[in-house]
Scaffold this motif. Structure first.
Motif, PDB file in Angstrom:
ATOM      1  N   THR A   1       0.824  -1.215   0.000  1.00 47.24           N
ATOM      2  CA  THR A   1       0.000   0.000   0.000  1.00 47.24           C
ATOM      3  C   THR A   1       0.857   1.264   0.000  1.00 47.24           C
ATOM      4  O   THR A   1       0.501   2.265  -0.625  1.00 47.24           O
ATOM      5  CB  THR A   1      -0.923   0.004   1.238  1.00 47.24           C
ATOM      6  OG1 THR A   1      -0.123  -0.074   2.420  1.00 47.24           O
ATOM      7  CG2 THR A   1      -1.867  -1.176   1.199  1.00 47.24           C
ATOM      8  N   GLU A   2       2.004   1.201   0.686  1.00 45.99           N
ATOM      9  CA  GLU A   2       2.866   2.387   0.768  1.00 45.99           C
ATOM     10  C   GLU A   2       3.398   2.801  -0.590  1.00 45.99           C
ATOM     11  O   GLU A   2       3.512   3.981  -0.905  1.00 45.99           O
ATOM     12  CB  GLU A   2       4.034   2.135   1.720  1.00 45.99           C
ATOM     13  CG  GLU A   2       3.673   2.265   3.180  1.00 45.99           C
ATOM     14  CD  GLU A   2       4.863   2.003   4.067  1.00 45.99           C
ATOM     15  OE1 GLU A   2       5.840   1.389   3.585  1.00 45.99           O
ATOM     16  OE2 GLU A   2       4.833   2.421   5.231  1.00 45.99           O
ATOM     17  N   THR A   3       3.765   1.800  -1.398  1.00 41.14           N
ATOM     18  CA  THR A   3       4.312   2.114  -2.714  1.00 41.14           C
ATOM     19  C   THR A   3       3.296   2.872  -3.555  1.00 41.14           C
ATOM     20  O   THR A   3       3.612   3.878  -4.202  1.00 41.14           O
ATOM     21  CB  THR A   3       4.736   0.822  -3.430  1.00 41.14           C
ATOM     22  OG1 THR A   3       5.701   0.147  -2.639  1.00 41.14           O
ATOM     23  CG2 THR A   3       5.339   1.130  -4.791  1.00 41.14           C
ATOM     24  N   LYS A   4       2.047   2.387  -3.544  1.00 45.72           N
ATOM     25  CA  LYS A   4       1.009   3.073  -4.305  1.00 45.72           C
ATOM     26  C   LYS A   4       0.752   4.470  -3.746  1.00 45.72           C
ATOM     27  O   LYS A   4       0.631   5.446  -4.488  1.00 45.72           O
ATOM     28  CB  LYS A   4      -0.285   2.244  -4.269  1.00 45.72           C
ATOM     29  CG  LYS A   4      -0.174   0.901  -4.979  1.00 45.72           C
ATOM     30  CD  LYS A   4      -1.475   0.134  -4.895  1.00 45.72           C
ATOM     31  CE  LYS A   4      -1.372  -1.229  -5.576  1.00 45.72           C
ATOM     32  NZ  LYS A   4      -2.630  -2.009  -5.457  1.00 45.72           N
ATOM     33  N   LYS A   5       0.679   4.551  -2.406  1.00 43.80           N
ATOM     34  CA  LYS A   5       0.420   5.855  -1.779  1.00 43.80           C
ATOM     35  C   LYS A   5       1.563   6.837  -2.048  1.00 43.80           C
ATOM     36  O   LYS A   5       1.336   8.015  -2.334  1.00 43.80           O
ATOM     37  CB  LYS A   5       0.220   5.676  -0.282  1.00 43.80           C
ATOM     38  CG  LYS A   5      -1.087   5.023   0.096  1.00 43.80           C
ATOM     39  CD  LYS A   5      -1.117   4.653   1.571  1.00 43.80           C
ATOM     40  CE  LYS A   5      -0.923   5.847   2.454  1.00 43.80           C
ATOM     41  NZ  LYS A   5      -0.975   5.483   3.886  1.00 43.80           N
ATOM     42  N   ALA A   6       2.813   6.327  -1.946  1.00 40.32           N
ATOM     43  CA  ALA A   6       3.957   7.208  -2.157  1.00 40.32           C
ATOM     44  C   ALA A   6       4.019   7.701  -3.593  1.00 40.32           C
ATOM     45  O   ALA A   6       4.303   8.879  -3.849  1.00 40.32           O
ATOM     46  CB  ALA A   6       5.254   6.486  -1.786  1.00 40.32           C
ATOM     47  N   ASN A   7       3.745   6.794  -4.551  1.00 37.21           N
ATOM     48  CA  ASN A   7       3.768   7.212  -5.953  1.00 37.21           C
ATOM     49  C   ASN A   7       2.678   8.238  -6.244  1.00 37.21           C
ATOM     50  O   ASN A   7       2.894   9.230  -6.957  1.00 37.21           O
ATOM     51  CB  ASN A   7       3.595   6.002  -6.868  1.00 37.21           C
ATOM     52  CG  ASN A   7       4.825   5.119  -6.889  1.00 37.21           C
ATOM     53  OD1 ASN A   7       5.921   5.579  -6.616  1.00 37.21           O
ATOM     54  ND2 ASN A   7       4.658   3.853  -7.210  1.00 37.21           N
ATOM     55  N   LEU A   8       1.489   7.991  -5.679  1.00 34.80           N
ATOM     56  CA  LEU A   8       0.392   8.936  -5.875  1.00 34.80           C
ATOM     57  C   LEU A   8       0.723  10.275  -5.211  1.00 34.80           C
ATOM     58  O   LEU A   8       0.521  11.349  -5.806  1.00 34.80           O
ATOM     59  CB  LEU A   8      -0.904   8.364  -5.293  1.00 34.80           C
ATOM     60  CG  LEU A   8      -2.134   9.281  -5.382  1.00 34.80           C
ATOM     61  CD1 LEU A   8      -2.461   9.592  -6.839  1.00 34.80           C
ATOM     62  CD2 LEU A   8      -3.337   8.627  -4.695  1.00 34.80           C
ATOM     63  N   ALA A   9       1.258  10.208  -3.975  1.00 36.70           N
ATOM     64  CA  ALA A   9       1.619  11.439  -3.274  1.00 36.70           C
ATOM     65  C   ALA A   9       2.692  12.207  -4.030  1.00 36.70           C
ATOM     66  O   ALA A   9       2.670  13.440  -4.094  1.00 36.70           O
ATOM     67  CB  ALA A   9       2.103  11.114  -1.860  1.00 36.70           C
ATOM     68  N   LEU A  10       3.624  11.472  -4.620  1.00 34.08           N
ATOM     69  CA  LEU A  10       4.692  12.126  -5.367  1.00 34.08           C
ATOM     70  C   LEU A  10       4.133  12.894  -6.554  1.00 34.08           C
ATOM     71  O   LEU A  10       4.507  14.039  -6.809  1.00 34.08           O
ATOM     72  CB  LEU A  10       5.706  11.083  -5.832  1.00 34.08           C
ATOM     73  CG  LEU A  10       6.900  11.613  -6.629  1.00 34.08           C
ATOM     74  CD1 LEU A  10       7.718  12.581  -5.783  1.00 34.08           C
ATOM     75  CD2 LEU A  10       7.776  10.463  -7.107  1.00 34.08           C
ATOM     76  N   ARG A  11       3.199  12.260  -7.282  1.00 38.40           N
ATOM     77  CA  ARG A  11       2.608  12.953  -8.439  1.00 38.40           C
ATOM     78  C   ARG A  11       1.831  14.197  -8.002  1.00 38.40           C
ATOM     79  O   ARG A  11       1.942  15.264  -8.614  1.00 38.40           O
ATOM     80  CB  ARG A  11       1.699  11.998  -9.216  1.00 38.40           C
ATOM     81  CG  ARG A  11       2.449  10.942 -10.032  1.00 38.40           C
ATOM     82  CD  ARG A  11       1.525  10.263 -11.021  1.00 38.40           C
ATOM     83  NE  ARG A  11       0.481   9.493 -10.339  1.00 38.40           N
ATOM     84  CZ  ARG A  11       0.607   8.226  -9.967  1.00 38.40           C
ATOM     85  NH1 ARG A  11       1.749   7.581 -10.198  1.00 38.40           N
ATOM     86  NH2 ARG A  11      -0.377   7.592  -9.372  1.00 38.40           N
ATOM     87  N   VAL A  12       1.032  14.026  -6.935  1.00 37.00           N
ATOM     88  CA  VAL A  12       0.211  15.152  -6.471  1.00 37.00           C
ATOM     89  C   VAL A  12       1.101  16.294  -5.980  1.00 37.00           C
ATOM     90  O   VAL A  12       0.917  17.458  -6.350  1.00 37.00           O
ATOM     91  CB  VAL A  12      -0.746  14.682  -5.348  1.00 37.00           C
ATOM     92  CG1 VAL A  12      -1.445  15.886  -4.714  1.00 37.00           C
ATOM     93  CG2 VAL A  12      -1.771  13.707  -5.908  1.00 37.00           C
ATOM     94  N   GLU A  13       2.094  15.945  -5.133  1.00 35.67           N
ATOM     95  CA  GLU A  13       2.962  16.974  -4.563  1.00 35.67           C
ATOM     96  C   GLU A  13       3.824  17.641  -5.632  1.00 35.67           C
ATOM     97  O   GLU A  13       4.097  18.839  -5.577  1.00 35.67           O
ATOM     98  CB  GLU A  13       3.856  16.366  -3.475  1.00 35.67           C
ATOM     99  CG  GLU A  13       3.109  15.844  -2.255  1.00 35.67           C
ATOM    100  CD  GLU A  13       2.471  16.954  -1.447  1.00 35.67           C
ATOM    101  OE1 GLU A  13       2.829  18.136  -1.657  1.00 35.67           O
ATOM    102  OE2 GLU A  13       1.604  16.659  -0.615  1.00 35.67           O
ATOM    103  N   THR A  14       4.245  16.846  -6.624  1.00 40.41           N
ATOM    104  CA  THR A  14       5.065  17.403  -7.698  1.00 40.41           C
ATOM    105  C   THR A  14       4.282  18.441  -8.495  1.00 40.41           C
ATOM    106  O   THR A  14       4.774  19.537  -8.777  1.00 40.41           O
ATOM    107  CB  THR A  14       5.557  16.283  -8.630  1.00 40.41           C
ATOM    108  OG1 THR A  14       6.381  15.381  -7.892  1.00 40.41           O
ATOM    109  CG2 THR A  14       6.375  16.858  -9.774  1.00 40.41           C
ATOM    110  N   GLN A  15       3.048  18.084  -8.863  1.00 44.04           N
ATOM    111  CA  GLN A  15       2.236  19.027  -9.638  1.00 44.04           C
ATOM    112  C   GLN A  15       1.925  20.282  -8.831  1.00 44.04           C
ATOM    113  O   GLN A  15       1.990  21.403  -9.347  1.00 44.04           O
ATOM    114  CB  GLN A  15       0.929  18.343 -10.083  1.00 44.04           C
ATOM    115  CG  GLN A  15       1.117  17.289 -11.156  1.00 44.04           C
ATOM    116  CD  GLN A  15       1.769  17.860 -12.410  1.00 44.04           C
ATOM    117  OE1 GLN A  15       1.399  18.930 -12.892  1.00 44.04           O
ATOM    118  NE2 GLN A  15       2.755  17.146 -12.943  1.00 44.04           N
TER     119      GLN A  15
END
Length: 638
Positions: A354-368
């Motif tokens: 779950t962390e991998t999915k959450k981290a990848n999603l968070a990375l995209r959101v935070e990056t944008q």
């Protein structure tokens, strides 16, 4: 009568020569050697227990500078260039005028023959010049050859005695600390062994100087204060005491930094005098005392370079000691230890999915989100600059219009430096938000090291932009004003810091530096078609700002793309290591349960010996580092 020969008198033995008195040991050299020996011995010992960690320490050692650097900063008309000339013993070497060095770093380094090299924007190789060309290339007082633009950096080689010990960097700008010049000067401060803050005896330090010093205290370890023009202002002692009080209030970290009252004019008169007059003027100038202090700093700088390696070795031994203590617990006669570890692994692996999915999603959101915010700040910076420039052109006289390209160039450099700092803060926050969800401190340190290496590889493989047509007005590149970024990464873990937060800072600095300025085509276009035409100058400004916005927006997008890609690729590797570490701990616990009590006791004794040995190494290295800290001059030395 027989003559008897009288024997000659016996020769007196030659007086024995007095034994030469042994040379007094130099504490700085001794501690430097001590640090070097400690670093080599410590890393050799480390290599026997952890070859990978020793290789990382070798990397830190390779990136250390081989000679200390003193960076000179100061307000306009404080006597900064005159002080540099006096310290180097060469009046007139650095051009002395309020109009000096609007865009170039002047770096003075030792050389057998005087020489000058200049780097133009976007050029990898320097141009070889003569010392007499400094006036034309580093100031507004002369005339540059056709088709040339002001350089970004100039290296002046000279056989000065001080330069044998350290290099001296005069920051760009007239020496003023207005916002644009201060931003660029701070980039040079980041690579300084010591900062020479130049004030004068006419008045106490101004707010701009105190603000600059407060910001510089975040980037530099040691400051020397030079109070110039003591020959002109008899009340300089009162001013120096007021400066100390202001520093105590605004930059207390430097409360014990030395202050040196100096007179460059008396030093120059001393060079032109003979006998007792020369000695008296030289002493009264205070330059010799400051030179000796800088030599002491330079010697200490060499020791501190080695001490950085010692500190990196110490960190690894501390880690190994903690690891051995943790392994000892696995050999306690606790039948539930392996079961607890298996349950922890089960939970960790479930969390990993779950962390991998959450981290990848968070990375995209935070990056944008961060990219939009940074681009918004850029739009504001450029809009404010454009409005200010158009207003200046409306009121400008002929001389102001002629100097417009230099004014725009330095302003763009200031915006690029300011933008680099803002990107740094965004990347720190981004790394903190994303990586803290997944890693503890130890895992975060390993992950940040891998990410920093990946970002360095991405940056080094990127093609640089340049001006290749008459219409190209700007040059933007990760190699532009990104001096801070490159150096901060190359300092290595030992110099940046030991904790996980320092690792995150390293990631940010790896990817945050951007540079922009007017290229040769922009200068030529202005000189050929626009100069002296107020309306055309306004149109030229609008075009430059538009291209700056486009180039920097592209640069920002590239930075965030770099970060997102490398974060994602590193995330999976780091999480796989976590699972492997759990397996190793579980295996050790299961083996401990199978072994009899005597075997467990033997293994625990070996681990205890390993822990104690690592802790002893840490203690030895701490003693070396404590001695190294005694080398830096303080207020009492002045």
């Amino acid at each position: 009568m027989t003559d008897t020969a009288t024997p000659p008198p016996a020769a007196k033995p030659a007086p024995a020569k007095k034994a030469a008195a042994p040379a007094k040991p130099n504490p700085a050299q001794q501690i430097h050697k001590l640090c070097v020996r400690a670093a080599k011995a410590g890393n050799a010992s480390l290599r026997t227990v952890d070859a990978k960690a020793a290789a990382e320490v070798d990397e830190v050692s390779r990136w250390q500078p081989d000679k200390p650097v003193a960076v000179v900063v100061g307000e306009t008309k404080r006597g900064k260039s005159s002080l540099v000339n006096a310290l180097l013993g060469m009046p007139g070497l650095s051009p002395v005028d309020a109009q000096v060095a609007t865009t170039a770093y002047l770096e003075f380094a030792w050389a057998e023959q005087a020489s000058v090299r200049a780097w133009q924007p976007g050029a990898a190789d320097p141009m070889l010049l003569g010392v007499g060309d400094l006036r034309n290339w580093a100031t507004r007082l002369g005339t540059m050859p056709p088709g040339m633009v002001p350089p970004r950096r100039m290296l002046v080689g000279h056989p000065s005695a001080l330069l044998k010990h350290m290099s001296v960097v005069d920051t760009p700008g007239t020496g003023g600390l207005d916002p644009d010049h201060a931003q660029i000067a701070l980039e040079a401060v980041g690579r300084a062994t010591c900062l020479i803050m130049v004030t004068d005896a006419s008045s106490p330090m101004a707010k701009t100087e105190l603000d600059f010093l407060t910001e510089a205290s975040k980037r530099v370890n040691f400051v020397v204060f030079a109070l110039t023009k003591t020959d002109t202002y008899p009340g300089w002692r009162t001013v120096m005491e007021e400066n100390r009080s202001l520093i105590e209030a605004h930059a207390p970290r430097f409360r014990n930094a030395p202050h040196y009252p100096v007179s460059a004019m008396l030093a120059e008169h001393a060079l032109n005098s003979q006998g007792p007059t020369r000695q008296a003027l030289a002493k009264e100038s205070g330059i010799g005392k400051m030179q000796r202090a800088l030599v002491k700093v330079a010697t200490a700088g060499k020791a501190l370079v080695a001490a950085n390696v010692v500190r990196a070795v110490r960190t690894e031994f501390q880690r190994l000691a903690v690891s051995a203590a943790a392994d000892m617990k696995a050999y306690d006669p606790d039948p539930e230890a392996a079961n607890r570890l298996k349950e922890e692994k089960k939970q960790a692996l479930a969390l990993r999915r779950t962390e991998t999915k959450k981290a990848n999603l968070a990375l995209r959101v935070e990056t944008q989100r961060a990219k939009i915010e940074v681009q918004g700040r850029l739009r504001t910076h450029l809009q404010e600059l454009e409005e200010a420039l158009l207003d200046e052109v409306e009121k400008a006289n002929k001389a102001t219009l002629e100097s417009l390209p230099e004014r725009v160039d330095i302003a763009l450099q200031g915006i690029a430096a300011r933008l680099s700092g803002e990107l740094h803060q965004r990347f720190v926050l981004l790394a903190e938000r994303v990586l803290r969800q997944v890693f503890n401190d130890d895992e975060l340190r390993q992950a940040t090291n891998s990410i920093s290496a990946g970002l360095r590889t991405a940056a080094s493989g990127r093609a640089r932009r340049g001006d290749n047509s008459d219409g190209a007005l700007l040059v933007a590149s990760s190699a532009g004003v990104a001096m801070m970024a490159g150096r901060a990464v190359t300092m290595g873990a030992g110099a940046i810091g030991l904790g996980a937060v320092a690792g995150i800072g390293a990631i940010a600095l790896t990817a945050s530096g951007v540079g922009i300025g007017i290229a040769a085509a922009g200068y030529l276009l202005y000189r050929r078609k626009i100069q002296g035409n107020r309306q055309a100058a306004k149109q030229w400004i609008q075009r430059v700002i538009a291209e700056a916005r486009a180039n920097l927006n592209e640069e920002i997008s590239f930075r965030f793309t770099e970060v997102e890609f490398v974060f994602n690729s590193t995330l999976d590797d780091a999480l796989e290591r976590r699972a492997a570490e759990f397996d190793a701990r579980i295996s050790a616990a299961e083996n401990a349960q199978k072994a009899d009590q005597a075997a467990r006791a033997k293994k625990q004794a070996a681990l205890k010996q390993r822990r104690d040995s690592m802790a002893a190494k840490v203690k030895q290295l701490d003693e070396v580092l404590a001695k190294a800290r005694t080398l830096v001059p303080g207020e009492e030395d002045a």
